[in-house]
Write an enzyme that holds these catalytic residues in place. Structure first.
Site, PDB file in Angstrom:
ATOM      1  CE  LYS A   1     -38.668 -92.272  27.527  1.00 14.43           C
ATOM      2  NZ  LYS A   1     -39.882 -92.538  28.334  1.00 14.43           N
TER       3      LYS A   1
ATOM      4  N   GLY B   1     -46.719 -99.005  27.104  1.00 14.56           N
ATOM      5  CA  GLY B   1     -46.116 -98.947  28.441  1.00 14.56           C
ATOM      6  C   GLY B   1     -44.609 -99.106  28.490  1.00 14.56           C
ATOM      7  CB  THR B   2     -41.910 -99.073  25.908  1.00 10.26           C
ATOM      8  OG1 THR B   2     -42.488 -97.935  25.256  1.00 10.26           O
ATOM      9  CG2 THR B   2     -42.221-100.322  25.122  1.00 10.26           C
ATOM     10  N   GLY B   3     -42.267 -96.841  28.081  1.00  7.48           N
ATOM     11  CA  GLY B   3     -41.645 -95.734  28.829  1.00  7.48           C
ATOM     12  C   GLY B   3     -41.861 -95.881  30.333  1.00  7.48           C
ATOM     13  CB  CYS B   4     -44.862 -96.863  32.315  1.00  2.60           C
ATOM     14  SG  CYS B   4     -46.033 -95.710  31.588  1.00  2.60           S
TER      15      CYS B   4
END
Ligand SMILES: Nc1ncnc2c1ncn2[C@@H]1O[C@H](COP(=O)(O)OP(=O)(O)OP(=O)(O)O)[C@@H](O)[C@H]1O
Ligand SMILES: Cc1ncc(CO)c(N)n1
Length: 269
Positions: free
Chosen positions: A173, A206-209
């Site tokens: 990412k 929390g974008t990755g989660c």
């Protein structure tokens, strides 16, 4: 109804971890289930502390689910130490879990270590070989591939190294690079780029989660890997565009932007 499981840590302020995962599953209309590995005390300003659950409790939760329910996809988030990592890996192998999305969570945005330093090698040897896809951010990819990624070419190199470690698909990412938010996928043969516009906001908790849970939900629904990532990238782009503040620090993304359409039906009396 497709059934998706998250194995991750709890975030008391609801923006990341188990809470973000379950919101993402709901927004994708799949049935969400959770195995809690650690309880964190955190808010928009950072992680204050984390309490890992005993491995016996984690094992009992996993057995409770797989002995009863046919799981269509699994998302793995925060696993803080090597004992938890090997327990989870052994059980997922034993139950022949499918569609495993590994988000190798290591450090929170505020700098709190969610994975012990000495557990990275265990993550590499136990989890990478059994996952369908791994979704590291730049920092995590640097540690796994032992690189210093600066651009898209470096991302491609790191993808290949991590693929060699046993991950079937690797998505690195680009949220933490400058310019556009470009994520790079390597499928063992070629590369794909998923390009998002960088949104100027501090509210990216929390974008990755959220992205990894969306990928798990889409795989469970039967989409192939490229389609699953493409749909999930659209979802996170919109969720960040509609992110908001809830406290003094980094706010959450909006998982339910699609449900906030303009009301078209009014009532009369
Ligand atoms: N400001 C932004 N604008 C647009 N997209 C973004 C932005 N920041 C991150 N993204 C996208 O969000 C997704 C998550 O990436 P990111 O690099 O933030 O993950 P992460 O660091 O693992 O997140 P987390 O804080 O949950 O650990 C990626 O698709 C990334 O490209
Ligand atoms: C519990 C938890 N998992 C993942 C993240 C991602 O950074 C976080 N902040 N907290």
């Amino acid at each position: 109804m497709k059934k998706v499981l998250t194995i991750a840590g709890s975030d008391s302020c609801g923006g990341a971890g188990i809470q973000a995962d379950l919101k993402t599953f709901s927004a994708h209309l799949v049935y969400g289930m959770s195995i809690i590995t650690s309880v964190t005390a955190q808010n928009t300003q950072g992680v204050i502390d984390a309490y890992d659950l005993p491995v016996e409790v984690i094992e009992k939760q996993i057995r409770a689910i797989f002995n009863d329910i046919n799981v269509d996809a699994v998302k793995i988030g925060m696993l803080s130490n090597s004992r938890i990592i090997s327990t989870v890996a052994d059980l997922l192998k034993f139950y022949r879990a499918k569609n495993i999305v590994l988000d190798p969570v290591m450090i929170s945005k505020s700098g709190f270590k969610l994975l012990k330093d000495d557990a990275i090698s265990s993550l590499i040897s136990n989890l990478i070989p059994i996952c369908t896809i791994i979704t590291p951010n730049i920092h995590e990819a640097n540690l796994i591939a032992q690189m210093d990624i600066k651009n898209i070419d470096d991302m491609k190199k790191a993808c290949r190294i991590i693929n060699d470690l046993g991950a079937r698909y690797v998505l690195i990412k680009g949220g933490h690079l400058n310019d556009d938010a470009i994520d790079v996928l390597f499928d063992g043969k070629g590369y794909y780029q998923f390009k998002g516009n960088r949104i100027k906001t501090k509210n990216t908790h929390g974008t990755g989660c959220t992205l990894s849970s969306a990928i798990a939900a889409n795989l469970a629904k039967g989409f192939d890997i490229v389609e699953s990532i493409s749909k999930s990238k659209n979802y996170i782009q919109n969720a960040i565009e509609n992110s908001f503040s809830i406290g003094l620090g980094v706010g959450p993304v909006d998982h339910f932007y699609e449900f906030r359409g303009v009301e078209v039906i009014k009532y009369e009396r």
